[in-house]
Design a protein around this motif. Structure first.
Motif, PDB file in Angstrom:
ATOM      1  N   ASP A 357       0.833  -1.211   0.000  1.00  0.00           N
ATOM      2  CA  ASP A 357       0.000   0.000   0.000  1.00  0.00           C
ATOM      3  C   ASP A 357       0.865   1.257   0.000  1.00  0.00           C
ATOM      4  OD1 ASP A 357      -2.303  -1.456  -0.128  1.00  0.00           O
ATOM      5  OD2 ASP A 357      -2.750  -1.333   2.019  1.00  0.00           O
ATOM      6  N   ILE A 358       1.979   1.195   0.710  1.00  0.00           N
ATOM      7  CA  ILE A 358       2.921   2.327   0.696  1.00  0.00           C
ATOM      8  C   ILE A 358       3.505   2.478  -0.710  1.00  0.00           C
ATOM      9  CG2 ILE A 358       5.125   3.177   1.604  1.00  0.00           C
ATOM     10  CD1 ILE A 358       4.370   1.621   4.234  1.00  0.00           C
ATOM     11  N   ALA A 359       3.911   1.347  -1.282  1.00  0.00           N
ATOM     12  CA  ALA A 359       4.492   1.383  -2.629  1.00  0.00           C
ATOM     13  C   ALA A 359       3.487   1.873  -3.666  1.00  0.00           C
ATOM     14  CB  ALA A 359       5.006  -0.006  -3.011  1.00  0.00           C
ATOM     15  N   LYS A 360       2.219   1.499  -3.478  1.00  0.00           N
ATOM     16  CA  LYS A 360       1.164   1.941  -4.403  1.00  0.00           C
ATOM     17  C   LYS A 360       0.888   3.441  -4.266  1.00  0.00           C
ATOM     18  CE  LYS A 360      -1.894  -2.187  -4.706  1.00  0.00           C
ATOM     19  NZ  LYS A 360      -2.988  -2.908  -4.002  1.00  0.00           N
ATOM     20  N   GLY A 361       1.405   4.022  -3.191  1.00  0.00           N
ATOM     21  CA  GLY A 361       1.151   5.446  -2.964  1.00  0.00           C
ATOM     22  C   GLY A 361      -0.249   5.725  -2.448  1.00  0.00           C
ATOM     23  N   GLY A 364      -2.085   8.306   2.745  1.00  0.00           N
ATOM     24  CA  GLY A 364      -2.033   8.043   4.184  1.00  0.00           C
ATOM     25  C   GLY A 364      -1.404   6.726   4.589  1.00  0.00           C
ATOM     26  N   ALA A 365      -1.065   5.870   3.621  1.00  0.00           N
ATOM     27  CA  ALA A 365      -0.563   4.539   3.990  1.00  0.00           C
ATOM     28  C   ALA A 365       0.707   4.615   4.830  1.00  0.00           C
ATOM     29  CB  ALA A 365      -0.320   3.691   2.740  1.00  0.00           C
ATOM     30  N   ALA A 366       1.565   5.577   4.517  1.00  0.00           N
ATOM     31  CA  ALA A 366       2.855   5.645   5.221  1.00  0.00           C
ATOM     32  C   ALA A 366       2.774   6.417   6.547  1.00  0.00           C
ATOM     33  CB  ALA A 366       3.915   6.271   4.319  1.00  0.00           C
ATOM     34  N   ASP A 367       1.611   6.959   6.884  1.00  0.00           N
ATOM     35  CA  ASP A 367       1.498   7.739   8.129  1.00  0.00           C
ATOM     36  C   ASP A 367       1.801   6.886   9.360  1.00  0.00           C
ATOM     37  OD1 ASP A 367       0.711   9.718   6.464  1.00  0.00           O
ATOM     38  OD2 ASP A 367      -1.365   9.847   7.174  1.00  0.00           O
ATOM     39  N   TRP A 368       1.308   5.660   9.319  1.00  0.00           N
ATOM     40  CA  TRP A 368       1.523   4.723  10.440  1.00  0.00           C
ATOM     41  C   TRP A 368       3.022   4.543  10.677  1.00  0.00           C
ATOM     42  CZ3 TRP A 368      -0.558  -1.051  10.014  1.00  0.00           C
ATOM     43  CH2 TRP A 368      -0.377  -1.697  11.238  1.00  0.00           C
TER      44      TRP A 368
ATOM     45  N   GLY B 268      18.651  -1.135   5.220  1.00  0.00           N
ATOM     46  CA  GLY B 268      18.127  -0.146   6.133  1.00  0.00           C
ATOM     47  C   GLY B 268      16.600  -0.187   5.979  1.00  0.00           C
ATOM     48  N   HIS B 269      15.969   0.913   6.135  1.00  0.00           N
ATOM     49  CA  HIS B 269      14.506   1.009   5.996  1.00  0.00           C
ATOM     50  C   HIS B 269      14.197   1.699   4.665  1.00  0.00           C
ATOM     51  CE1 HIS B 269      13.277   0.393  10.427  1.00  0.00           C
ATOM     52  NE2 HIS B 269      14.602   0.345  10.444  1.00  0.00           N
ATOM     53  N   VAL B 270      13.535   1.011   3.769  1.00  0.00           N
ATOM     54  CA  VAL B 270      13.243   1.554   2.431  1.00  0.00           C
ATOM     55  C   VAL B 270      11.874   1.058   1.961  1.00  0.00           C
ATOM     56  CG1 VAL B 270      14.048   1.736   0.048  1.00  0.00           C
ATOM     57  CG2 VAL B 270      15.716   1.348   1.869  1.00  0.00           C
ATOM     58  N   PRO B 271      10.977   1.931   1.543  1.00  0.00           N
ATOM     59  CA  PRO B 271       9.712   1.422   1.007  1.00  0.00           C
ATOM     60  C   PRO B 271       9.951   0.628  -0.280  1.00  0.00           C
ATOM     61  CG  PRO B 271       9.825   3.823   0.788  1.00  0.00           C
ATOM     62  CD  PRO B 271      11.022   3.395   1.570  1.00  0.00           C
ATOM     63  N   LEU B 272       9.091  -0.323  -0.489  1.00  0.00           N
ATOM     64  CA  LEU B 272       9.225  -1.280  -1.597  1.00  0.00           C
ATOM     65  C   LEU B 272       9.522  -0.614  -2.943  1.00  0.00           C
ATOM     66  CD1 LEU B 272       8.921  -4.357  -1.664  1.00  0.00           C
ATOM     67  CD2 LEU B 272       6.504  -4.071  -2.143  1.00  0.00           C
ATOM     68  N   LEU B 297      14.174  -3.133   5.226  1.00  0.00           N
ATOM     69  CA  LEU B 297      12.855  -3.268   5.837  1.00  0.00           C
ATOM     70  C   LEU B 297      11.857  -2.394   5.079  1.00  0.00           C
ATOM     71  CD1 LEU B 297      13.911  -3.108   9.605  1.00  0.00           C
ATOM     72  CD2 LEU B 297      13.390  -5.139   8.247  1.00  0.00           C
ATOM     73  N   VAL B 298      10.783  -3.011   4.622  1.00  0.00           N
ATOM     74  CA  VAL B 298       9.834  -2.285   3.767  1.00  0.00           C
ATOM     75  C   VAL B 298       8.652  -1.709   4.534  1.00  0.00           C
ATOM     76  CG1 VAL B 298      10.545  -3.484   1.666  1.00  0.00           C
ATOM     77  CG2 VAL B 298       8.744  -4.479   3.106  1.00  0.00           C
ATOM     78  N   THR B 299       8.639  -1.890   5.851  1.00  0.00           N
ATOM     79  CA  THR B 299       7.714  -1.139   6.698  1.00  0.00           C
ATOM     80  C   THR B 299       8.357  -1.011   8.077  1.00  0.00           C
ATOM     81  OG1 THR B 299       5.550  -1.062   7.807  1.00  0.00           O
ATOM     82  CG2 THR B 299       6.383  -3.231   7.273  1.00  0.00           C
ATOM     83  N   ASP B 300       7.964   0.026   8.807  1.00  0.00           N
ATOM     84  CA  ASP B 300       8.513   0.276  10.142  1.00  0.00           C
ATOM     85  C   ASP B 300       7.628  -0.283  11.252  1.00  0.00           C
ATOM     86  OD1 ASP B 300      10.401   1.905   8.822  1.00  0.00           O
ATOM     87  OD2 ASP B 300       9.107   3.675   8.998  1.00  0.00           O
TER      88      ASP B 300
END
Lengths: 429, 429
Positions: A357-361, A364-368, B268-272, B297-300
């Motif tokens: 979901d973050i990759a799809k953009g 708000g997905a990356a807010d968490w 490190g931490h990187v989105p997909l 890591l693709v999510t925190d």
């Protein structure tokens, strides 16, 4: 009123309303998606679903957990515990794939406690009935097979897997290939055996209009199953798989024309570099219908860890546009999953879905992740643990290894990089 | 003779010979890769490594497991058990990242039992010594920092992480950004704090030629660490990270010119969706040097499951060209890993590495999967279980849930799709 009917008339259903609040999209977006068939809301019109969901374009990637007995491991209470575990772990939907014991009773017990959309594979039930009665599954009549679908719909099931795309011609094409693992779909195998024995067309394809009538009556969402899905990397993306997909595309269009919600099931076992093609080909040949993938598993060699294997494939598939991930558990290929397998399987798939979901953009997905990281850098442990996808797990790990100074953890102790570098970054020169 | 020296003189070392047999590539391919700096063979010239490996272009993706004490959790025997677990699980290399207890004794004990390449982070040792002596780490002299590297090399360490790329100018650039998690590299943080307190350049950068002299003497491979690696998705691929990478590229070229093997560490931490860029940019700016990623890591948000999060990122990174995956364990962000965490972490990373090798099209990579699938379709359980990446795990899962008919498993029992469909496919019409 059925979801698609409402959408066509420009009406908003209570489910659309509820879902728009949890999805951060407008209710009109959902309504338009349902109308176009790019979004489905699997909800039987005879059942209440306390936590409905919508699956498809522009929405959060959803996760399904498979449950259900087998003839070898048949304990209704265990399945109810697995249902509870799946929902508590955050599965958006579950499927009852029981093939052992009193299937009707088990299904009804599951429906009674299931507050998310529930799916099933009705052909298991008539096949199981036949086998117990000493009949061969190839002796089933078309009426019995269609009857099982109606029985499930009447019981309140929200979506059913129907392997309508395994046609006689797909079977004949497939027999010319040299697949390593033939067929790994149980429903697909039952129908192939039936066609082979009877020399006749798949009744679920031949009587697709009858299936549409049942579906419309209950607002049953069709999940068009892939009986020819590859069962190993070597069989991935072959002519049998895509031959069936083209038939499924045709059926998606017929379902839409008949006012029936439909999604498409995908593989299965697929090497990493072939995952994306599965998504793009499904989206183009099935006119953007929601895509529901099983894994996919990106290697065949890790039984005991297939939840991880499936999370890798699922993350990539969803990042490229798959809408719905069916979890795979650590027990896949080895045994019926345990309650713990269910929990871990849902978590692994949720990680994949969220990363995608973050990759799809997705708005708000990356807010968490940002909130978590802000808490992490502030060494605000309580907040950090409570923000974890599995707070209990995170808390128990930390509690098992208490640091002397509660500001740190036992990984780095006073070597904590965030603590040490704070003066460099937090006091600007 | 050092590996790179031998390669330049057209000679073949015993390690090149051994490695070419396990890698299915010619010894000339390895020799040429070492000469060009696109392959490293981390092996101290004063130590025997029973199971050496080469890391880089055209080779199998390798997996590293981090071990080591912390001031809060300091048990030498536990670390030796973790070492054993890591090697038995199939790690290609391990790193001793100890920061607690008698670092020298622990390192020497680990070296004594370690039959794969061993890495370390020497700055932890002089920092630890300073802190115990009541000194601030910013009071360390350049000689002390370089001295720690030489001490580790003399003890037989095969590769060292040195954060030479965190220059004063990189720090100044980074301070202008608003990172969410500042710095999460311990070595990076120590050096940033040092530069900030002393107003002077990073001694590992300033005295890089001295570092090269030590490295050449012991054939120590430099793993150019990324002190500015992002510690959360929000900080990924920022100017601080890539600013440091450009410095590292310069250092790779200096190492090559000096006959020293070097690889490059990544996040490190990187989105997909940003993973691939990390690999392509490292390969272009560091002239194809081997790329060693931590996760990514693709999510925190999933502490407790970071082995899965890292396997997703690692699979994608390696499929796009990363050469060496540092595992992340389930305990990351929460506690020092347990023995079980180590085992699971290595398995998760091996799955990622193998899935990537298939995607990379490495010759023979998919053969294992084909053999497994052939056994699976034949219901040849013994062969299937013995071919599993973790045979003991697979056997114990199956043994925990015995089917009535040993031909099947308790997932499908007599509904086994491969069994049911065999007559359709195995007896051609």
């Amino acid at each position: 009123m059925n979801q698609i009917e409402a959408a066509l008339q420009g009406k908003i259903t209570p489910e659309m309303e509820m879902i728009s609040r949890t999805e951060r999209v407008s209710v009109e977006t959902i309504q338009q998606g349902v109308r176009a068939g790019r979004i489905v809301i699997p909800k039987n019109n005879r059942r209440e679903v306390r936590k409905p969901c919508a699956i498809g374009a522009g929405l959060r990637t959803k996760v399904n957990a498979n449950l259900g007995t087998s003839p070898d491991d048949c304990d209704e209470n265990k399945e109810l515990r697995k249902l509870k575990a799946a929902m508590e772990a955050g599965a958006d939907a579950v499927m009852d794939l029981s093939t052992g014991g009193d299937l009707r009773r088990i299904r009804r017990a599951i429906i009674g406690e299931c507050y998310v959309p529930l799916g099933s594979v009705p052909i298991y039930e008539c096949a199981s009935d036949a086998m117990r009665a000493g009949r061969h599954t190839s002796d089933l009549s078309g009426d019995e097979i269609l009857g099982a679908v109606e029985l499930h719909a009447r019981d309140g099931v929200d979506f059913v897997t129907v392997h309508c795309g395994v046609t006689f011609s797909v079977m004949e094409q497939a027999r010319k290939l040299s697949r390593v693992t033939d067929v790994v779909s149980r429903g697909g195998a039952i129908l192939l055996e039936w066609m082979h024995a009877n020399g006749r067309e798949n009744p679920l394809y031949e009587r697709f209009d009858d299936l549409l009538d049942i579906s419309r009556k209950y607002d049953l969402t069709l999940s068009l199953g892939d009986g020819m899905r590859p069962g190993c990397l070597a069989d991935a993306n072959d002519a049998a798989q895509f031959g069936e997909l083209l038939v499924i595309g045709e059926l998606v269009r017929r379902a839409r024309a008949a006012g029936v919600q439909a999604m498409v099931e995908g593989p299965g076992h697929v090497p990493l570099h072939l995952v994306e093609a599965n998504v793009t080909i499904e989206k183009s040949t099935c006119d953007g219908a929601p895509f529901y993938v099983l894994g996919p598993l990106v290697t065949d060699v890790a039984p005991g860890y297939d939840h991880i294997v499936g999370a890798i494939g699922g993350a990539l598939a969803a990042a490229k546009g798959a809408d719905f991930l069916c979890y795979v558990t650590a027990s896949e290929h080895l045994r019926l999953p345990s309650e713990e397998d269910v929990w871990e399987g849902v978590m692994a798939s949720r990680i994949a879905a969220h990363a995608a979901d973050i990759a799809k953009g997705l708005p708000g997905a990356a807010d968490w992740d940002r909130d978590m990281s802000t808490a992490r850098c502030a060494l605000a442990w309580e907040k950090e643990l409570s923000l974890a996808m599995d707070p209990e797990r995170a808390k128990s790990f930390r509690a098992s290894s208490p640091p002397r100074d509660p500001e740190f953890c036992t990984m780095c102790s006073e070597f904590c990089a965030m603590k040490k570098s704070a003066p460099v970054f937090r006091t600007k020169s």
